[in-house]
Enzyme design. Structure first.
Site, PDB file in Angstrom:
ATOM      1  N   TYR A   1      19.097  18.327  37.215  1.00 13.37           N
ATOM      2  CA  TYR A   1      20.089  19.089  37.967  1.00 13.37           C
ATOM      3  C   TYR A   1      21.337  18.255  38.233  1.00 13.37           C
ATOM      4  O   TYR A   1      21.266  17.130  38.728  1.00 13.37           O
ATOM      5  CB  TYR A   1      19.463  19.541  39.288  1.00 13.37           C
ATOM      6  CG  TYR A   1      20.252  20.546  40.079  1.00 13.37           C
ATOM      7  CD1 TYR A   1      20.264  21.882  39.709  1.00 13.37           C
ATOM      8  CD2 TYR A   1      20.965  20.171  41.213  1.00 13.37           C
ATOM      9  CE1 TYR A   1      20.960  22.826  40.450  1.00 13.37           C
ATOM     10  CE2 TYR A   1      21.654  21.102  41.965  1.00 13.37           C
ATOM     11  CZ  TYR A   1      21.655  22.432  41.570  1.00 13.37           C
ATOM     12  OH  TYR A   1      22.350  23.357  42.301  1.00 13.37           O
TER      13      TYR A   1
ATOM     14  N   HIS B   1      11.077  11.018  43.136  1.00 10.07           N
ATOM     15  CA  HIS B   1      11.518  11.865  42.032  1.00 10.07           C
ATOM     16  C   HIS B   1      11.814  11.087  40.758  1.00 10.07           C
ATOM     17  O   HIS B   1      11.886  11.677  39.685  1.00 10.07           O
ATOM     18  CB  HIS B   1      12.751  12.667  42.468  1.00 10.07           C
ATOM     19  CG  HIS B   1      13.034  13.867  41.621  1.00 10.07           C
ATOM     20  ND1 HIS B   1      12.084  14.830  41.347  1.00 10.07           N
ATOM     21  CD2 HIS B   1      14.157  14.268  40.960  1.00 10.07           C
ATOM     22  CE1 HIS B   1      12.611  15.766  40.573  1.00 10.07           C
ATOM     23  NE2 HIS B   1      13.865  15.436  40.321  1.00 10.07           N
TER      24      HIS B   1
ATOM     25  N   ASP C   1       7.402  12.712  45.981  1.00 11.87           N
ATOM     26  CA  ASP C   1       8.578  13.444  45.498  1.00 11.87           C
ATOM     27  C   ASP C   1       8.921  14.584  46.450  1.00 11.87           C
ATOM     28  O   ASP C   1       8.134  15.506  46.643  1.00 11.87           O
ATOM     29  CB  ASP C   1       8.277  14.002  44.101  1.00 11.87           C
ATOM     30  CG  ASP C   1       9.493  14.556  43.387  1.00 11.87           C
ATOM     31  OD1 ASP C   1      10.548  14.717  44.034  1.00 11.87           O
ATOM     32  OD2 ASP C   1       9.381  14.843  42.176  1.00 11.87           O
TER      33      ASP C   1
END
Length: 320
Positions: free
Chosen positions: A91, A300, A271
């Protein structure tokens, strides 16, 4: 720090919310309609200041015929068609500079990196616009036209991901019968989309996939990008169910249910971006042969370079 369920519960977690009854019809119609646009793949050799890898600037027609960019990286010394690793990006990331993506071509594979339309200004640079308008949304991409699955941002990006495989597979250096898809976070979800919609993908390597189990995700994290959904729902109190009805057409869990190729996942137990239960929701739904690597003490970033090495080993097994 425990951010989600204990591991013994995660391995059994199944997302309880049903998918839309017309999920398959929605995506069949989407791809059929978009198939009316000529793919028009183009490959322009560029000087990326490296000697061991040949780099091509890829252009193809994605959703609505919009121009989408990417890279195709090939080992300079090669004989015959090569296994193809299609990589989708996280993203906010764009395709960046080719020098940031040398690992898979250096390992002997054809490597295609797809730019994410409209993104690429918060991590690596992007070069693809998203020319379509959007209704009121929280900053970011997660809520752009979230009340209408026909206009929702990810309908365009998922279509791009599907068509990108067709585009790069037209290159003479690519072995069309040896295609692997991979990516991290958003890219992991796009890998699941490609594996679920296509029947020519031989291997899926989704690393900490995002865009999974939306209702669960917003219950256990308000960290961006899921936080964008939380903010939008807080402001649009009367549209909560309608928003989730749209998101259900774009849930990676549903695409995982339709994937037949081997899938090798990873999850990180610290995460807060892709909460572990949402990753296991996709993994436990995955229909093909599957393996899960658990990174117990990572966030992450998950396995970082170890995930690259896992992918290289898996693709080598694919072609052995």
């Amino acid at each position: 720090m425990q951010v989600d369920l204990p591991l013994d519960q995660l391995v059994r977690y199944e997302y309880p919310h049903p998918e839309p009854g017309d999920f398959d019809a929605f995506w069949s119609r989407t791809l059929r309609e978009q198939g009316a646009h000529p793919l028009d793949p183009r490959f322009e050799r560029v000087d990326a200041l490296v000697r061991t890898v040949d780099v091509y600037d890829v252009t193809f027609a994605g959703y609505a015929g919009d121009e989408v960019r990417g890279w195709l990286l090939l080992p300079h010394e090669r004989t015959g068609p090569l296994p193809l690793v299609v990589e989708y990006l996280g993203y906010g990331s764009g395709r960046g500079h080719p020098i940031e993506s040398l690992a898979y071509a250096s390992a002997g594979f054809a490597h295609a990196v797809m730019d994410s339309r409209g993104q690429g200004s918060s991590v690596r640079a992007g070069h693809t616009a998203d020319p379509h308008g959007a209704g009121p949304s929280a900053p970011g991409f997660m809520t752009r036209d979230i009340l209408d699955p026909e206009r929702y941002y990810y309908r365009r990006l998922f279509t791009d991901a599907y068509r990108f495989v067709d585009a790069v597979a037209t290159h003479e250096a690519v072995a069309r019968d040896r295609i692997a898809v991979t990516g991290r976070s958003q890219g992991g979800a796009l890998a699941l989309v490609a594996a679920g919609l296509r029947d020519d993908v031989r291997l899926a390597m989704p690393h900490v996939p995002f865009l999974s189990a939306f209702r669960r995700a917003v219950q256990v994290t308000d960290h961006s990008p899921h936080g964008e959904i939380v903010k939008w729902l807080a402001a649009h109190r009367g549209s909560v169910e309608r928003a989730f009805e749209t998101l259900a057409y774009f849930d990676a869990v549903s695409f995982a249910r339709r994937a037949a190729c081997p899938g090798r996942f990873c999850v990180a137990l610290h995460d807060v971006v892709s909460p572990p239960s949402t990753v296991f929701a996709a993994y436990n739904a995955y229909a093909g042969p599957k393996e899960m690597t658990v990174w117990q003490f990572n966030g992450h970033e998950a396995g970082g370079p170890e995930d690259l090495l896992r992918t290289i080993r898996a693709v080598r097994e694919l072609v052995s």
